[in-house]
Write an enzyme that holds these catalytic residues in place. Structure first.
Site, PDB file in Angstrom:
ATOM      1  N   ASN A   1       0.861  -1.187   0.000  1.00 55.47           N
ATOM      2  CA  ASN A   1       0.000   0.000   0.000  1.00 55.47           C
ATOM      3  C   ASN A   1       0.900   1.240   0.000  1.00 55.47           C
ATOM      4  OD1 ASN A   1      -1.805   2.048   0.497  1.00 55.47           O
ATOM      5  ND2 ASN A   1      -2.394   1.349   2.550  1.00 55.47           N
TER       6      ASN A   1
ATOM      7  N   LYS B   1       0.071   4.260  -0.149  1.00 52.02           N
ATOM      8  CA  LYS B   1      -0.587   5.416   0.490  1.00 52.02           C
ATOM      9  C   LYS B   1      -0.408   6.664  -0.387  1.00 52.02           C
ATOM     10  CE  LYS B   1      -0.182   3.150   4.906  1.00 52.02           C
ATOM     11  NZ  LYS B   1      -0.073   3.251   6.347  1.00 52.02           N
TER      12      LYS B   1
ATOM     13  N   HIS C   1      -9.616   1.039   5.348  1.00 50.11           N
ATOM     14  CA  HIS C   1      -8.297   1.209   5.986  1.00 50.11           C
ATOM     15  C   HIS C   1      -8.461   2.136   7.187  1.00 50.11           C
ATOM     16  CE1 HIS C   1      -4.164   2.409   6.666  1.00 50.11           C
ATOM     17  NE2 HIS C   1      -3.811   1.345   5.982  1.00 50.11           N
TER      18      HIS C   1
ATOM     19  N   GLU D   1      -6.837   4.529   8.261  1.00 50.23           N
ATOM     20  CA  GLU D   1      -6.644   5.962   7.985  1.00 50.23           C
ATOM     21  C   GLU D   1      -7.913   6.575   7.391  1.00 50.23           C
ATOM     22  OE1 GLU D   1      -2.992   5.516   5.761  1.00 50.23           O
ATOM     23  OE2 GLU D   1      -2.007   4.857   7.604  1.00 50.23           O
TER      24      GLU D   1
ATOM     25  N   GLU E   1      -4.851  -4.854  10.944  1.00 44.13           N
ATOM     26  CA  GLU E   1      -3.860  -3.790  11.077  1.00 44.13           C
ATOM     27  C   GLU E   1      -4.127  -3.023  12.371  1.00 44.13           C
ATOM     28  OE1 GLU E   1      -2.046  -2.587   7.021  1.00 44.13           O
ATOM     29  OE2 GLU E   1      -3.772  -1.342   7.393  1.00 44.13           O
TER      30      GLU E   1
ATOM     31  N   GLY F   1       2.850   2.457  10.778  1.00 47.91           N
ATOM     32  CA  GLY F   1       3.789   3.564  10.563  1.00 47.91           C
ATOM     33  C   GLY F   1       4.524   4.003  11.815  1.00 47.91           C
TER      34      GLY F   1
ATOM     35  N   SER G   1       3.933  -1.901  10.335  1.00 51.28           N
ATOM     36  CA  SER G   1       5.393  -1.917  10.472  1.00 51.28           C
ATOM     37  C   SER G   1       6.032  -3.251  10.090  1.00 51.28           C
ATOM     38  CB  SER G   1       5.795  -1.491  11.897  1.00 51.28           C
ATOM     39  OG  SER G   1       5.318  -0.189  12.169  1.00 51.28           O
TER      40      SER G   1
END
Ligand code: 13P
Length: 258
Positions: free
Chosen positions: A9, A11, A99, A101, A171, A177, A213
């Protein structure tokens, strides 16, 4: 063990020139060293997709292309959004749905996640449903219940025709991240939990991925001890070498070499 799936991904990184460069590099490495047991997917920003699929087609790169999001509606007055059929025309095979985010920053509720997932699979595209808890929930031991709720909200009542198109990605928000990877034990426990809940929703065959990560160093342990079917990789997918090292780890675990 299911055939491993490793998804990169990207992003909101890499413009189309950089994206072309990366997919070309990936293509060169894969030509010399194919990953025969792994399905690889890259998920560029919308504006890069056409350029990336052109390289994939012309250089015959053994990889599929996905999108990071799609609008819940099929068409209409939704300024700034992209529909599933537009993605399909670009030969996109996968769409990330929900996701964290997008859930946290772009108002994607459980209900919109569920509807978007249906919009995606109805068009015959594969949906990668993203689930995962925030740190405060993990700290109070609420993670299993939280993920159960997300899975039920998204998958309950899904027509059996569409079930083979669903992949689930765990996730944990606190691992995305941050460099803070979940331990292999945490991943294994959650993977088993997700498989149980998925089976109760008649989705026992769905692949379960881990994201947060993941890198070239921890992929083998996460794969073998975490018992996942693959990864959803963010930062480490922006370089051909680290992305393909993760792919190689998944390949070798499946092959029994690691
Ligand atoms: P990182 O691998 O950068 O933690 O991102 C994970 C992720 O959100 C992939 O979708």
């Amino acid at each position: 063990m299911n055939r491993p799936l490793v998804i990169g991904n990207w992003k909101m990184n890499l413009d189309y020139v950089e994206a072309v460069h990366l997919i070309q590099q990936i293509g060169v490495v894969l030509k010399n060293k194919p990953l025969e047991h792994v399905e690889l997917v890259v998920v560029p920003p919308f504006v890069d997709i056409r350029s990336v699929t052109s390289v994939v087609d012309s250089e015959r790169v053994a990889i599929e292309v996905g999108a990071q999001h799609a609008n819940v509606h099929e068409a209409g007055a939704h300024t700034g959004e992209v529909s599933v059929s537009m993605l399909e025309r670009l030969n996109v095979k996968w769409v990330l749905v929900g996701h964290s985010e997008r859930r946290a920053m772009y108002a994607m509720t459980d209900e919109i996640v569920a509807q978007t997932l249906r919009t995606v699979v109805r068009q015959g595209l594969a949906a990668v449903l993203c689930v995962g808890e925030e740190l405060s929930i993990r700290e109070t031991e609420g993670h299993n219940d939280f993920v159960t709720t997300q899975l039920h909200a998204a998958l309950e009542g899904l027509d059996e025709r569409w079930r083979p198109l669903v992949t689930i990605a765990y996730e944990p928000v606190w691992a995305i991240g941050t460099g803070l990877t979940a331990t292999t034990e945490q991943v294994r426990e959650m993977t088993e939990h997700i498989r149980t809940v998925a089976a109760s929703l008649s989705l026992g065959e769905a692949r379960v991925l881990y994201g947060g990560s993941v890198n070239a160093e921890n992929a083998t342990a996460l794969m073998s001890e975490g018992r996942v079917d693959g990864f959803l990789v963010g930062g480490a997918s922006l370089k051909a070498e680290s992305f393909l090292t993760i792919g190689q780890a998944a390949n070798d675990c499946y092959d029994g070499k690691r």
